[in-house]
Design a protein around this motif. Structure first.
Motif, PDB file in Angstrom:
ATOM      1  N   ARG A 178      16.095  35.100  92.333  1.00  0.00           N
ATOM      2  CA  ARG A 178      16.972  36.253  92.224  1.00  0.00           C
ATOM      3  C   ARG A 178      17.761  36.200  90.921  1.00  0.00           C
ATOM      4  O   ARG A 178      17.834  35.162  90.262  1.00  0.00           O
ATOM      5  N   LEU A 257      16.254  42.759  97.038  1.00  0.00           N
ATOM      6  CA  LEU A 257      16.597  41.467  97.621  1.00  0.00           C
ATOM      7  C   LEU A 257      17.091  40.502  96.550  1.00  0.00           C
ATOM      8  O   LEU A 257      18.046  39.742  96.770  1.00  0.00           O
ATOM      9  N   GLN A 258      16.463  40.540  95.384  1.00  0.00           N
ATOM     10  CA  GLN A 258      16.855  39.652  94.288  1.00  0.00           C
ATOM     11  C   GLN A 258      18.286  39.902  93.825  1.00  0.00           C
ATOM     12  O   GLN A 258      18.966  38.981  93.375  1.00  0.00           O
ATOM     13  N   PHE A 263      21.033  37.903 102.757  1.00  0.00           N
ATOM     14  CA  PHE A 263      20.308  38.793 103.647  1.00  0.00           C
ATOM     15  C   PHE A 263      20.909  38.637 105.047  1.00  0.00           C
ATOM     16  O   PHE A 263      21.038  37.520 105.554  1.00  0.00           O
ATOM     17  N   SER A 279      13.025  37.672 101.774  1.00  0.00           N
ATOM     18  CA  SER A 279      14.309  37.330 101.156  1.00  0.00           C
ATOM     19  C   SER A 279      14.304  35.877 100.693  1.00  0.00           C
ATOM     20  O   SER A 279      14.716  35.569  99.568  1.00  0.00           O
ATOM     21  N   CYS A 280      13.824  34.992 101.548  1.00  0.00           N
ATOM     22  CA  CYS A 280      13.730  33.580 101.163  1.00  0.00           C
ATOM     23  C   CYS A 280      12.781  33.385  99.985  1.00  0.00           C
ATOM     24  O   CYS A 280      12.998  32.522  99.134  1.00  0.00           O
ATOM     25  N   THR A 284      16.997  34.418  98.040  1.00  0.00           N
ATOM     26  CA  THR A 284      18.225  34.961  98.625  1.00  0.00           C
ATOM     27  C   THR A 284      18.394  34.413 100.038  1.00  0.00           C
ATOM     28  O   THR A 284      17.567  34.682 100.913  1.00  0.00           O
ATOM     29  N   VAL A 286      19.701  33.571 103.943  1.00  0.00           N
ATOM     30  CA  VAL A 286      19.743  34.461 105.105  1.00  0.00           C
ATOM     31  C   VAL A 286      20.843  34.024 106.075  1.00  0.00           C
ATOM     32  O   VAL A 286      21.039  32.830 106.313  1.00  0.00           O
TER      33      VAL A 286
END
Length: 358
Positions: A178, A257-258, A263, A279-280, A284, A286
């Motif tokens: 990200r 998401l980045q 998240f 997301s992972c 990012t 969670v």
């Protein structure tokens, strides 16, 4: 060895986890071992995925049950070794089809924790549950995305465990980090999920409205007009309109998401949370409720995120910025890179297809 012919069937190619995984399989199976074709019940105009390299047929039907005669005709004419489904009504129908085609193997990929979804009054579909109970025992193989899902099918539908294989979903996109965060930025949260009660948008909004610091929150997801209106009304009721951004749909989910710090997943149940895994895959972390399904097969507390049991725990965690901001991007990436590698997952599907069609 002769190639195995597989017909993949999906309701549509609109945005959705089942649709994306099925398109991925159709395009990427080893062409030396398999001949893959995708049948879409719906319309080409609804496609949101790249289908240039896929052998595909559209039935142009607005409702699945109207397509059943065409599907029967195509299965009869195509003479596949395997027919594969990944959606509730389709899966149930394939169980019935298996009684008509003794030389064809019928495999489905289950997408829900059936009993848990059935427990929520907003999500009940007793007819579908009845169909599954009657038809699933006739299937040749069932793919579950998580161990919870397998256990559920065995207990609630009395499925023979030998027919069930657990295969997690893959990370289809390329692993990437990200964007760097500057100190002056507000904390940015994001949720990706359809506007449905079971996705828990309302309980996330309730908790966020109580935070002791300023933030921005993005929700990406579409749904029935009624469900969308409920979420919008709650945003206004909690005086969050200046802090929450709603995006019905975007092709740039990974980019979004980045650009966020965390998240958030509010779901009451998840078969296998693809958006959470994505997301992972961009680093990012969670923050999610601990629920039945595949969430706990992805999240490692303190490594790539945190799981909480209730709203009180979530509020306390979100207010502890020193703790949640201590997660390192590289740890989030490495936690999923190998376990959910798309080549590894693809081989698991190929091995299953070959073993069932012997």
């Amino acid at each position: 060895m002769d190639r195995k012919k597989i017909l993949f069937i999906v309701p549509s190619l609109k945005a959705g986890g089942a649709e994306r995984i099925t398109a991925f399989l159709t395009e990427n199976l080893n062409p030396k071992l398999f001949e893959a074709k995708l049948i879409v019940v719906g319309f080409k105009k609804d496609v949101v995925y790249d289908i240039q390299n896929i052998d595909i047929s559209f039935l142009n039907k607005s409702r699945y049950f109207k397509a059943i005669p065409l599907l029967l005709q195509m299965i009869k004419s195509e003479k596949p070794n395997i027919v594969f489904g990944s959606s509730g009504h389709i899966n149930s129908t394939l169980g019935i089809f298996s009684l008509l085609f003794s030389n064809i193997k019928f495999i489905v990929r289950e997408t829900n924790i059936v009993s848990t979804v059935n427990d929520f009054p907003q999500e009940k579909n007793r007819f579908l549950f009845f169909l599954m109970k009657q038809s699933y025992p006739f299937l040749d193989a069932i793919i579950c995305q998580s161990t919870d899902m397998k256990t559920d099918l065995i207990q609630k539908l009395n499925i023979n465990s030998s027919k069930i294989t657990v295969i997690n979903n893959p990370i289809i996109n390329e692993i990437k980090t990200r964007r760097p965060k500057t100190e002056s930025d507000k904390i940015k949260f994001i949720t990706v999920g359809r506007m449905s009660w079971i996705k828990g948008h309302l309980r996330l909004l309730k908790v966020l409205s109580q935070l002791q610091y300023d933030f921005l929150y993005t929700i990406i997801g579409s749904g029935l007009a009624k469900e969308c209106l409920i979420v919008e009304d709650e945003i206004n009721r909690l005086n969050l309109s200046k802090k929450v951004r709603l995006i019905p749909f975007t092709q740039n989910v990974l980019s979004e998401l980045q650009q966020h710090d965390f998240f958030l997943q509010g779901s009451y149940v998840e078969g296998f949370p693809n958006a959470l895994l994505e997301s992972c895959s961009v680093g990012t972390p969670v923050i999610t409720f601990e629920v039945a399904g595949g969430t706990k097969e992805i999240i490692q507390n303190g490594i790539n995120g945190f799981m909480v049991k209730n709203e009180e725990e979530l509020l306390s965690l979100l207010n502890n910025l020193d703790l949640i901001q201590n997660i390192k991007t590289e740890d989030v990436l490495s936690s999923v890179a190998t376990k959910f590698d798309k080549k590894k997952i693809l081989r698991q599907y190929e091995d299953l297809f070959l073993s069932v069609s012997k």
